[in-house]
Design a protein around this motif. Structure first.
Motif, PDB file in Angstrom:
ATOM      1  N   LEU A   4      -6.388 -34.808 -14.511  1.00  0.00           N
ATOM      2  CA  LEU A   4      -7.088 -34.738 -13.235  1.00  0.00           C
ATOM      3  C   LEU A   4      -7.920 -35.989 -12.979  1.00  0.00           C
ATOM      4  O   LEU A   4      -7.875 -36.557 -11.879  1.00  0.00           O
ATOM      5  N   LEU A  58     -16.296 -32.822 -13.108  1.00  0.00           N
ATOM      6  CA  LEU A  58     -14.961 -32.267 -13.251  1.00  0.00           C
ATOM      7  C   LEU A  58     -14.918 -31.131 -14.268  1.00  0.00           C
ATOM      8  O   LEU A  58     -13.898 -30.437 -14.363  1.00  0.00           O
ATOM      9  N   VAL A  61     -13.519 -27.604 -13.336  1.00  0.00           N
ATOM     10  CA  VAL A  61     -12.829 -27.698 -12.046  1.00  0.00           C
ATOM     11  C   VAL A  61     -11.357 -27.336 -12.215  1.00  0.00           C
ATOM     12  O   VAL A  61     -10.687 -27.783 -13.142  1.00  0.00           O
ATOM     13  N   PRO A  63      -7.837 -27.735 -10.247  1.00  0.00           N
ATOM     14  CA  PRO A  63      -7.141 -28.319  -9.097  1.00  0.00           C
ATOM     15  C   PRO A  63      -6.054 -27.368  -8.592  1.00  0.00           C
ATOM     16  O   PRO A  63      -5.300 -26.798  -9.390  1.00  0.00           O
ATOM     17  N   LEU A  82     -10.217 -29.065  -5.125  1.00  0.00           N
ATOM     18  CA  LEU A  82     -10.933 -29.047  -6.401  1.00  0.00           C
ATOM     19  C   LEU A  82     -11.869 -27.846  -6.364  1.00  0.00           C
ATOM     20  O   LEU A  82     -12.824 -27.812  -5.581  1.00  0.00           O
TER      21      LEU A  82
END
Length: 336
Positions: A4, A58, A61, A63, A82
């Motif tokens: 990511l 991140l 997170v 996606p 996200l």
């Protein structure tokens, strides 16, 4: 599986990519303009003279890559949301204009002495703010702090529209800042090219965190949107010839981060077309997301392989009309 951070760093350096943070009805967008060369991203941050975007978190997170149907049957939209769990995504949900103090985390040093005000839109995943050092605007905003910007007779909103302060969308993932003028009478009634914002009270009243077009898994909230280059739509919404490299790049993300029923439906129809099967060989998917996968699969097959009588039969059975509950505006707040 795509990494990511690597994907996002590449996107931050791509002038064809776009970004947004906000909710359904209040959104801040970051885009480059034609011939603008982006700087090398620094700490997951990209800034231009018109605005900026920062991905500050991140951890945790998820996606979610997806494609959405367009009202125009020869094109489609695409994005990577996200997402955070709902309990981790929640912001402050203030419902009145609220002074927050100086913006010490502003993306540019020259903006760090200006004052942030939460607009009080009470959105789950975003504190939608304005930032200003204008004494006249500060006086009006402070005089009406604690009130709704939408209250009858409140002069704060007209003052904001006239002064064009910076807009700052804050989420648990990062921020988007917009330095350009607010779209309206001073911009000829349209949003400026590049970074801009939309605050649409009618959509805010729906109380949704995101468009029904976005197949966000239950329990997850989109806190930022990454829009890799669309293979068939230009940055200003214009038509363009199929960009095969952009198409292939997003298909790889869709394979890694896509929604199962969408990908399964699209792969099924592609396999059937490749084998020369008639449309009666499959049943229409039961879910909205699956139906979108089937229909986008047909549209993409046509762009990839051209017209055929067999494809026309499939389209007649499964994609005869775009006037259905499965199609919303491609980009609420924008034309076309």
């Amino acid at each position: 599986m795509a990494d990511l951070q690597t994907v996002l760093e590449k996107g931050l350096a791509d002038p064809q990519a776009g970004w947004n943070m906000g909710s359904f009805g209040a959104i801040a967008e970051f885009h480059h303009v034609k011939d603008e060369r982006p700087a090398v991203p620094n700490d997951m941050t990209q800034v231009t003279d018109r605005g900026g975007v920062q991905i500050a978190r991140l951890n945790g997170v998820r996606p979610v890559a997806y494609e959405t149907l367009s009202p125009r049957p020869h094109r489609w939209s695409q994005a990577v949301s996200l997402c955070l769990p709902a309990t981790k995504a929640a912001m402050h949900r203030r419902d009145t204009l609220t002074e927050l103090g100086s913006d010490d985390d502003a993306l540019r040093p020259q903006d760090r002495g200006a004052i942030l005000f939460d607009m009080g839109l009470a959105q789950l995943q975003v504190d939608f703010c304005i930032r200003t050092a204008d004494p006249a605007l500060l006086e009006i905003l402070r005089a009406h702090s604690g009130q709704s910007l939408f209250a009858a007779g409140n002069p704060a909103m007209p003052a904001i529209l006239q002064a064009h302060p910076h807009r700052v969308a804050l989420t648990r993932i990062g921020r988007v800042e917009v330095y350009q003028m607010i779209g309206g009478p001073d911009t000829g009634g349209t949003s400026p090219e590049g970074p801009h914002t939309h605050v649409l009270p009618k959509l805010l009243r729906a109380g949704r965190t995101h468009s029904a077009n976005a197949p966000i898994p239950d329990g997850w909230i989109p806190c930022a949107g990454f829009h890799p280059e669309n293979p068939v739509i230009g940055r200003l919404g214009e038509e363009k010839a199929l960009n095969q490299a952009a198409f292939d790049a997003f298909q790889a993300l869709l394979s890694d981060w896509g929604v199962d029923d969408y990908c399964a439906a699209k792969n099924t129809v592609w396999a059937a077309l490749k084998a020369g099967q008639l449309p009666q060989s499959i049943s229409e998917p039961a879910t909205r997301t699956g139906r979108a996968g089937l229909r986008n699969g047909l549209r993409q097959w046509r762009r990839l392989h051209g017209d055929s009588k067999l494809l026309d039969q499939w389209a007649a059975r499964f994609d005869a009309s775009t006037l259905s509950e499965d199609v919303e505006a491609e980009n609420p707040g924008h034309e076309g």
